[in-house]
Structure formats: structure tokens, C-alpha cells
Design an enzyme around this catalytic site. Structure first.
Site, PDB file in Angstrom:
ATOM      1  N   PHE A 159      69.203  83.479 -56.243  1.00  0.00           N
ATOM      2  CA  PHE A 159      68.588  82.475 -57.120  1.00  0.00           C
ATOM      3  C   PHE A 159      67.118  82.814 -57.297  1.00  0.00           C
ATOM      4  O   PHE A 159      66.395  82.964 -56.323  1.00  0.00           O
ATOM      5  CB  PHE A 159      68.729  81.056 -56.555  1.00  0.00           C
ATOM      6  N   ASP A 250      61.637  87.806 -53.134  1.00  0.00           N
ATOM      7  CA  ASP A 250      61.441  86.441 -53.602  1.00  0.00           C
ATOM      8  C   ASP A 250      61.360  85.551 -52.358  1.00  0.00           C
ATOM      9  O   ASP A 250      62.373  85.228 -51.747  1.00  0.00           O
ATOM     10  CB  ASP A 250      62.616  86.041 -54.500  1.00  0.00           C
ATOM     11  N   LYS A 279      57.404  76.995 -53.738  1.00  0.00           N
ATOM     12  CA  LYS A 279      57.843  75.820 -52.976  1.00  0.00           C
ATOM     13  C   LYS A 279      56.875  75.348 -51.877  1.00  0.00           C
ATOM     14  O   LYS A 279      56.039  74.496 -52.128  1.00  0.00           O
ATOM     15  CB  LYS A 279      59.228  76.073 -52.392  1.00  0.00           C
TER      16      LYS A 279
HETATM   17  C1  LIG Z   1      63.492  77.363 -55.938  1.00  0.00           C
HETATM   18  C2  LIG Z   1      63.514  78.834 -56.057  1.00  0.00           C
HETATM   19  C3  LIG Z   1      63.005  79.487 -57.199  1.00  0.00           C
HETATM   20  C4  LIG Z   1      62.512  78.732 -58.392  1.00  0.00           C
HETATM   21  O1  LIG Z   1      61.367  77.999 -58.125  1.00  0.00           O
HETATM   22  P1  LIG Z   1      60.880  76.889 -59.173  1.00  0.00           P
HETATM   23  O2  LIG Z   1      59.591  76.419 -58.596  1.00  0.00           O
HETATM   24  O3  LIG Z   1      61.932  75.844 -59.237  1.00  0.00           O
HETATM   25  O4  LIG Z   1      60.701  77.581 -60.475  1.00  0.00           O
HETATM   26  C5  LIG Z   1      62.999  80.862 -57.200  1.00  0.00           C
HETATM   27  N1  LIG Z   1      63.462  81.572 -56.165  1.00  0.00           N
HETATM   28  C6  LIG Z   1      63.947  80.981 -55.061  1.00  0.00           C
HETATM   29  C7  LIG Z   1      64.426  81.831 -53.938  1.00  0.00           C
HETATM   30  C8  LIG Z   1      64.005  79.599 -54.966  1.00  0.00           C
HETATM   31  O5  LIG Z   1      64.520  79.020 -53.891  1.00  0.00           O
END
Ligand SMILES: *Cc1c(COP(=O)(O)O)cnc(C)c1O
Length: 433
Positions: A159, A250, A279
């Protein structure tokens, strides 16, 4: 503080017709009439939070093991955050990146000192940080390696966000359906499978090199709380070094101490060329960051920008979160409370072997995995836990995710375990009817 926060909140809630006492009930129907139904919402409205707890419009208290989805690093209304927010809004909250922003420089320095990446650039969310990483990797491939059509390999069940490029990077068809044409330049491999990755890279690079980057999560969060394997990531690092491919990590969900180390990749014994954070970085105030090794920094003035990115307000709060992580020795707390939580959940798995398969995770990101033959879904357990005063969040239909604030106490973990036990009993009772 010169302004009473309590008065501020009370007045703004009055104008929204909210009431903590429940005398003028919040109307979900009114909400739905004006807000797009992009979320399947649980039928509660949260009004107030303190520490590890939040309260709904009926005055009901919940232990918060969602933390805004792994975001409220310091819990709710942490004094250090209240002070930083209050002082900064009274001093200077937003200018523009046309000028030097000292708070941005200070936060960047903290991040640089605590990773081996330099420099960084700021934005407002995880998806945006990943967009920046994708742009940087593409420009690097064009300008340093002469690749005309750079490809980025990502993992299935990953994700990376909800923008067009990041839903394309996200290896889950359910997030892409009906939004095609997707962004060109992405390919997917199964996670933790080095043979599959090596085969794909060899195929794609057979005639001329095309693979610009490999983009992964150290632990897949949304995809079901799946930890990466150290040997897998070490081999990816090797492969990248041999081929000149960039490794993008990420760290949006697992970074900022969530796993018991500052960055998730520290659990794997590797370092990325580029990594992203969001986050937990702002503790609930929107901010994102993308950092890279000096050798990958190919951005020039005009290449990348964001109106809000790195403003004094968000950066001051981000820096406060970082400093509080250190001052309160929260990484140690994450490790201890994580062990306590996993130990307790493990016991529940042993008690309910037909329903529960396993517990997996690092530090304070953990997943309770349901048996694939089980009749119930993760959301059923989440709903039952809510009835027991505990907030949890699914990570797909088969995994219940536990991501409390990093300040969570031993007592709160114990309460959560008791609530999960009761929730499971309730779910099992309903099922047997
Ligand atoms: C939540 C998340 C995103 C997206 O972040 P947003 O602030 O909602 O755009 C991207 N990568 C990972 C691994 C995430 O958990």
C-alpha cells in the site's frame, strides 16, 4: 496558555450541533448528506481525546488502539504537542517555501541525523511523499542512467497511497478498479520472494536496463501486517547495488518508532537510497517527508514543490514529536509494550485455534490473523471490540491491526487484551447461534 482550549472546542462544537452529553445527538444522516461516502464508517462520532483514550458524542470512553491509523504517536492532547501547536500558531504558522523556514530546517536536520539520508523535502501526506520518491527515482534513471522508460517494481499486497501514481504502485487491484488507465511504469512481484524479484529484474533488464527502483514497505501495514524478511531485503539491497537500481522504502506506517526502532528498515539490517515518512511524523498534524542519499539527489529548483509542504506549523509539531520520542525514551516503551501485547494475543490464539491463526508484527504494529476457514471477518472483531470500549482497525478482511500510541502504558495494554478476549467470546457466541 492565553486561550482556553476547552472554551475553543466547546464553541466550535456548539456551532456544529455536537454535544458530549448526548442531549443534541450527532446525526449520521446529516453528515452523510454532505460528505462523500468514500469510507465505510463505524457508527460513532469521536469528540475528545486524552492520552490513550477518546470519547464519543455520548460521553462513552474508548481505549484507542487505532491512533488515527498509526498516526497519533504521542496519543491525544500530549502536553508537548499542545504547547508546540499553541506557541507556533501564535508566532507564525504558514509562509512559503519561497523563504527559509527555520522550523523546516530543524526538522530536516533531526531526520538527517537519525537516518543516513540527506537531504529531504517536505509535503503533507504519505501518498505525496511517495509521489516525490517516484519522481526522484524517475529523474535519477533518466539523468544518471539514461533510461528512457524507467520502471519501478513494487510488491503485491503493498500500500503506497491513493493518488493515481500511488494506487498504481499499490499492488492491490481493489484500489485500482475503475480508475484506469493507471500510470505506466510499474511492475509487481510477490512480497518476500527473492527468486521472483530476481527473475523479473533479469527479464525486464534483459535487453537494456529499465528498472529504476524497487519500492517496498519494511513491513506491509494495510496489506495485512506482514513483516519483511531480513534475508529478502538484504538480497534486494545487493541486487540494487549490483545493478544501480534505487531502493525506495515506504516508511509511512512503520517509521517514526512504530516498530521499536526509529525506522522500520532497521529491523532488516539494510539502508534505503530513498525513504518516505508521514503518518506518525506529525503525531496527527498532516506532514510528510521524503529523504534520499546525497548521491540520489537530482532535484533542482522547480522540480518539486508543495504550497503547504514544510510550513512552520507542521514542522514545529513534527520536531516536537521527534524530540518527545527521545525525551520519553519511547522506543524502549514500544519494544516492551509490543512484547506484552504479542504475548497476550498469542495466548488468545492458543485458546481459539480454529478461529485465530497467528499474531505477527514488530513493536507496536501487530496483526491478529484469522484462520482462512473462519466464518468471521476482521471487521466483526473490530465491531465487537468497540462494544467493549476498544478501538481497533482491520488490515484487510483477515487481520485485526493493533497500532496504539507509542506512549501506551502496561495497564492500557492489559485492558486492551481483556477487551479483545471479551470481544472474541462475543463473536464466538454470536457465531454459534
Ligand atoms: C497510509 C499509508 C500511505 C498513504 O499515506 P496518506 O497520508 O494516507 O497519503 C502510504 N504508504 C503506507 C505504507 C501507508 O501506510
Amino acid at each position: 496558555m492565553t486561550v482556553s482550549l476547552r472554551t475553543l472546542v466547546k464553541n466550535s462544537l456548539k456551532s456544529l450541533n455536537f454535544s458530549a452529553s448526548g442531549s443534541t445527538a450527532f446525526s449520521a444522516a446529516q453528515f452523510d448528506a454532505a460528505v462523500m461516502s468514500t469510507y465505510g464508517r463505524f457508527p460513532i462520532a469521536l469528540m475528545r481525546g486524552r492520552g490513550g483514550y477518546v470519547w464519543d458524542d455520548q460521553g462513552r470512553r474508548y481505549l484507542d488502539f487505532v491512533a488515527g491509523i498509526a498516526t497519533c504517536t504521542l496519543g491525544h492532547a500530549h502536553p508537548a504537542m499542545v504547547e508546540a501547536v499553541t506557541q507556533q500558531i501564535q508566532t507564525l504558522h504558514h509562509v512559503s517555501n519561497l523563504y527559509y523556514v527555520p522550523e523546516q530546517g530543524a526538522l530536516a536536520h533531526w531526520l538527517v541525523e537519525h537516518s543516513r539520508c540527506r537531504p529531504g523535502v517536505f509535503c503533507n501526506s504519505g501518498a505525496e511523499a511517495n509521489e516525490g520518491a517516484i519522481k526522484l527515482a524517475r529523474k535519477y534513471a533518466h539523468t544518471r542512467r539514461g533510461i528512457a522508460n524507467p520502471l519501478i517494481i513494487t510488491a503485491q499486497a503493498s500500500f503506497h497511497g491513493r493518488t493515481l501514481a500511488t494506487i498504481t504502485a499499490t499492488g492491490q487491484p481493489k484500489y485500482q478498479k475503475n480508475f484506469d488507465p493507471l500510470m505506466p511504469g510499474f511492475a509487481y512481484v510477490p512480497y518476500n520472494d527473492i527468486a521472483a524479484l530476481e527473475t523479473l529484474v533479469a527479464e525486464l533488464d534483459a535487453e537494456t536496463p529499465q528498472v529504476a527502483a524497487i519500492m517496498m514497505e519494511a513491513l506491509q501495514g494495510e496489506g495485512g501486517v506482514c513483516p519483511g524478511e531480513a534475508t529478502y531485503f538484504q538480497k534486494i539491497r545487493q541486487l540494487c547495488d549490483e545493478k544501480g537500481i534505487l531502493l525506495i522504502l515506504d516508511e509511512v506506517q512503520v517509521g517514526m518508532g512504530r516498530t521499536g526502532t526509529l525506522w522500520g528498515y532497521e529491523n532488516l539490517g539494510i539502508e534505503p537510497d530513498i525513504f518516505t515518512s508521514a503518518k506518525g511524523l506529525g503525531g496527527g498534524i498532516p506532514i510528510g517527508a521524503m529523504l534520499c542519499k546525497a548521491t540520489c539527489d537530482v532535484f533542482e529548483p522547480g522540480d518539486h514543490a508543495s504550497t503547504f509542504g514544510g510550513n512552520p506549523f507542521a514542522c514545529r509539531v513534527g520536531l516536537t514529536v521527534c524530540e518527545t520520542l527521545e525525551a520519553e525514551n519511547l522506543l524502549a516503551n514500544v519494544k516492551l509494550r509490543g512484547e506484552q501485547l504479542r504475548f497476550g494475543l498469542q495466548r488468545l490464539v492458543q485458546q481459539h485455534p480454529t478461529l485465530l491463526e497467528q499474531v505477527r508484527g514488530w513493536g507496536l504494529i501487530n496483526g491478529l490473523v484469522l484462520q482462512s476457514e473462519a466464518q468471521i471477518k476482521s471487521v466483526d472483531i473490530v465491531k465487537a471490540a468497540m462494544d467493549e470500549g476498544l478501538l481497533l482497525v482491520p488490515a484487510g478482511p483477515q487481520v485485526v491491526r493493533f497500532v496504539p500510541p507509542l506512549t501506551v502504558s502496561a495497564d492500557e495494554v492489559q485492558q486492551a487484551l481483556m477487551a479483545v478476549e471479551k470481544a472474541l467470546a462475543m463473536v464466538i457466541k454470536r457465531q454459534s447461534k
